[in-house]
Design a protein around this motif. Structure first.
Motif, short mmCIF file in Angstrom:
data_model
loop_
_atom_site.label_atom_id
_atom_site.label_comp_id
_atom_site.label_asym_id
_atom_site.label_seq_id
_atom_site.Cartn_x
_atom_site.Cartn_y
_atom_site.Cartn_z
N UNK A 445 0.80 -1.22 0.00
CA UNK A 445 0.00 0.00 0.00
C UNK A 445 0.84 1.26 0.00
N UNK A 446 2.18 1.15 0.21
CA UNK A 446 3.04 2.33 0.27
C UNK A 446 3.20 2.95 -1.11
N UNK A 447 3.39 4.27 -1.12
CA UNK A 447 3.70 4.94 -2.36
C UNK A 447 5.08 4.50 -2.85
N UNK A 448 5.23 4.43 -4.17
CA UNK A 448 6.51 4.00 -4.71
C UNK A 448 7.61 4.99 -4.42
N UNK A 449 7.26 6.26 -4.16
CA UNK A 449 8.27 7.27 -3.90
C UNK A 449 8.80 7.21 -2.48
N UNK A 450 8.27 6.33 -1.62
CA UNK A 450 8.68 6.32 -0.22
C UNK A 450 9.91 5.47 0.04
N UNK A 451 10.19 4.49 -0.80
CA UNK A 451 11.38 3.67 -0.62
C UNK A 451 11.65 2.92 -1.91
N UNK A 452 12.74 2.16 -1.92
CA UNK A 452 13.07 1.40 -3.13
C UNK A 452 12.60 -0.04 -3.04
N UNK A 453 11.77 -0.37 -2.07
CA UNK A 453 11.33 -1.75 -1.88
C UNK A 453 9.83 -1.92 -2.10
N UNK A 454 9.17 -0.90 -2.63
CA UNK A 454 7.72 -0.99 -2.74
C UNK A 454 7.27 -1.75 -3.98
N UNK A 455 8.14 -1.90 -4.99
CA UNK A 455 7.78 -2.63 -6.19
C UNK A 455 8.30 -4.07 -6.11
N UNK A 456 7.53 -4.99 -6.65
CA UNK A 456 7.94 -6.39 -6.74
C UNK A 456 8.40 -6.66 -8.17
N UNK A 457 9.59 -7.22 -8.32
CA UNK A 457 10.12 -7.55 -9.64
C UNK A 457 9.78 -8.99 -9.97
N UNK A 458 9.12 -9.19 -11.09
CA UNK A 458 8.72 -10.53 -11.54
C UNK A 458 9.37 -10.81 -12.88
N UNK A 459 9.95 -12.00 -13.03
CA UNK A 459 10.60 -12.39 -14.27
C UNK A 459 10.21 -13.81 -14.66
N UNK A 460 10.22 -14.08 -15.93
CA UNK A 460 10.04 -15.45 -16.43
C UNK A 460 10.65 -15.53 -17.83
N UNK A 461 10.96 -16.72 -18.27
CA UNK A 461 11.56 -16.92 -19.59
C UNK A 461 10.52 -17.44 -20.56
N UNK A 462 10.76 -17.18 -21.83
CA UNK A 462 9.87 -17.68 -22.87
C UNK A 462 10.64 -17.78 -24.19
N UNK A 463 10.15 -18.64 -25.07
CA UNK A 463 10.68 -18.75 -26.42
C UNK A 463 9.55 -18.44 -27.39
N UNK A 464 9.71 -17.41 -28.19
CA UNK A 464 8.63 -17.05 -29.12
C UNK A 464 8.52 -18.03 -30.29
N UNK A 465 7.30 -18.22 -30.71
CA UNK A 465 7.06 -19.09 -31.87
C UNK A 465 6.84 -18.29 -33.14
N UNK A 466 6.83 -16.95 -32.99
CA UNK A 466 6.66 -16.06 -34.15
C UNK A 466 7.69 -14.94 -34.06
N UNK A 467 7.81 -14.16 -35.12
CA UNK A 467 8.81 -13.09 -35.14
C UNK A 467 8.33 -11.82 -34.43
N UNK A 468 7.07 -11.78 -34.05
CA UNK A 468 6.54 -10.65 -33.28
C UNK A 468 5.67 -11.20 -32.16
N UNK A 469 5.88 -10.67 -30.97
CA UNK A 469 5.04 -11.05 -29.84
C UNK A 469 4.31 -9.82 -29.32
#
Length: 497
Positions: A445-469
């Protein structure tokens, strides 16, 4: 005759004198000594005043001098809990700041006089630590209303108390471009406008080494080429449990896959620096970097609505740029999905399918201070990105939801759909999406400007089956002003780039 007469006269005078003495002696029996009157018989009100000056030994020590009429007692209140009964005290504050000093004097007649004034003692000092050519300054000042740092290399920064102590300019980190000796000056200003300066020498700097490398692959064998600057030693971690101390090693991996290879170098001061790159082995090697447009939402700030235009499925024809003014949109010619836009409007009864631009960006990521947001169930993030078939990419996004249960769905679509019927069932999603990720851990619930820990970083890998995603993001439980979701630093990471 004459002699006798004279004798008689003398006897008469003596008799008169004797009678006078007797009369006076009888009158003095009731006499009391005269005592002058006491007290303030003229009703004159005493006055008091005082001056203050800074001691030559310390800016926290003040010299007080009183000027009072008929004062026999003194009561000083220095504003920080300290007191004194001396006529002219010297007082040392433990912490700088702005204080109200009061002096109360009492005269010999019991009359009271008072005077007061503000004083601003200050403590100005700093320490520092050095790593390579990067210097971390620790400001130890108290009682400063503003600070100016002069790093001695032509660079200055300032801080004001109104900005709060969390401002990075309060205790800054500065990197020098050369290894010379520098005189660093901190100028602190009191709350009454007096300036105090402290100067210290910064010496012993060593230029930082900068790690970098490139690589080429042939089946399972990878040739690594060092591209670092000022390195004196090398340590490779190939991500498969093997290491090397060579500058340009050749390594053969056991199996296909993408490995996170880390190169750690040291400089002449033996300070390490590292860089990590994703290295695809035994698969498709990319020939170009996938480009996500305005993933930080910091472009086109003349009109903040244009900051999010890169994520609209029907981009504007023009945008307003800070430098160039009104220009043709760099997004409209790349995609324009009016069919999906119409479907969303019909499905949700809302003609606002584009995301909003928000000041709640992850400003501490070093990439700006804006982001994009979804604040209604109908809104989407939408962008078409050119990729290469078979390359393993990593998708990353920073997110923050204002309430629990406002989950975000991230799709990497292999085509531009015309309705969400194409992704609302698992079977349809498997046909039209090369990747799917649910973000359900970003409630803050904290504002993003209040600290550097308010955002959650999410990552995942993928392989595209087409030249545009198509990057496609939705939050069906988003609600305006209460359950909004904010996003920043959206990117597709290409291995080797």
């Amino acid at each position: 005759m004459f002699y006798k007469l004279n004798k008689k006269i003398n006897k008469s005078i003596a008799l008169i004198l004797l009678m006078s003495v007797a009369f006076v002696s009888c009158y003095d029996d009731g006499y009391e000594e005269f005592v002058p009157p006491t007290g303030n018989i003229n009703d004159i009100q005493p006055t008091t005043l005082f001056t203050s000056s800074t001691s030559a030994d310390s800016n926290l020590e003040l010299v007080f001098r009183s000027y009072s009429t008929d004062a026999v007692s003194y009561a000083w209140d220095f504003g920080d809990g300290g007191t004194s009964s001396e006529p002219n005290p010297d007082y040392t504050y433990t912490t700088g700041g702005l204080y109200q000093v009061n002096l109360t004097t009492t005269s010999s007649d019991g009359l009271v006089a008072q005077d007061s004034a503000k004083v601003a003692p200050i403590y100005a000092d700093f320490s520092f630590s050095i790593i390579d050519s990067q210097v971390t300054f620790d400001n130890m000042s108290t009682g400063a209303s503003s600070l100016v740092w002069d790093f001695g290399d032509g660079t200055t920064i300032s801080w004001d108390a109104a900005d709060g102590v969390t401002d990075p300019d309060f205790s800054p980190v500065h990197t020098y471009a050369t290894a010379e000796t520098f005189d660093v000056t901190l100028t602190a200003t009191t709350f009454l406008g007096k300036e105090v300066t402290v100067t210290k020498k910064v010496e012993g700097l060593v230029l930082a080494a900068i790690p970098d490398f490139s690589f080429t692959t042939s089946s399972l064998t990878v040739t690594f080429t060092d591209a670092s600057l000022l390195a004196t030693s090398y340590s490779w971690d190939f991500g498969d449990g093997n290491t090397s101390a060579d500058q340009n090693p050749v390594h053969t991996f056991a199996t296909r896959g993408t490995y996170n290879v880390t190169l750690t170098i040291t400089n002449s001061a033996n300070v390490p620096r590292s860089i990590t790159k994703a290295v695809p082995v035994g698969g498709v090697e990319p020939t170009f970097k996938a480009i996500v447009l305005n993933g930080t939402a910091d472009v086109h700030t003349s009109d903040t609505g244009d900051n999010a235009d890169a994520w609209d499925m029907t981009p504007n024809s023009t945008v307003k740029d800070d430098v160039l003014g009104t220009i043709d949109s760099p997004y409209r010619a790349l995609w324009y999905n009016s069919d999906l836009d119409s479907w969303l409007e019909s499905a949700f009864g809302d003609n606002s399918e584009q995301p909003g631009s928000s000041s709640d960006g992850n400003k501490f990521a070093g990439l700006g201070d804006r982001g994009v947001k979804l604040n209604e169930a109908s809104r989407r993030l939408y962008q078409v990105v050119e990729v290469e078939v078979g390359v393993e990419y990593t998708f990353t996004i920073d997110s923050r939801s204002e309430a629990e249960g406002v989950n975000t769905e991230v799709f990497i679509l292999n085509n531009e759909i015309t309705s969400e019927d194409a992704i609302n069932t698992e079977d349809e999603r498997n046909k039209n999406a090369d990747a799917y990720f649910l973000i359900d851990n970003d409630f803050n619930s904290s504002k993003a400007s209040s600290s550097n820990d308010t955002f959650t970083t999410n990552t995942f890998t993928f392989k595209p089956s087409t030249t545009k995603v198509v990057i496609y993001v939705r939050a069906l439980n988003a609600v305006d002003s209460s359950n909004e979701v904010f996003y920043d630093n959206i990117d597709i990471i290409t291995p080797g780039f």
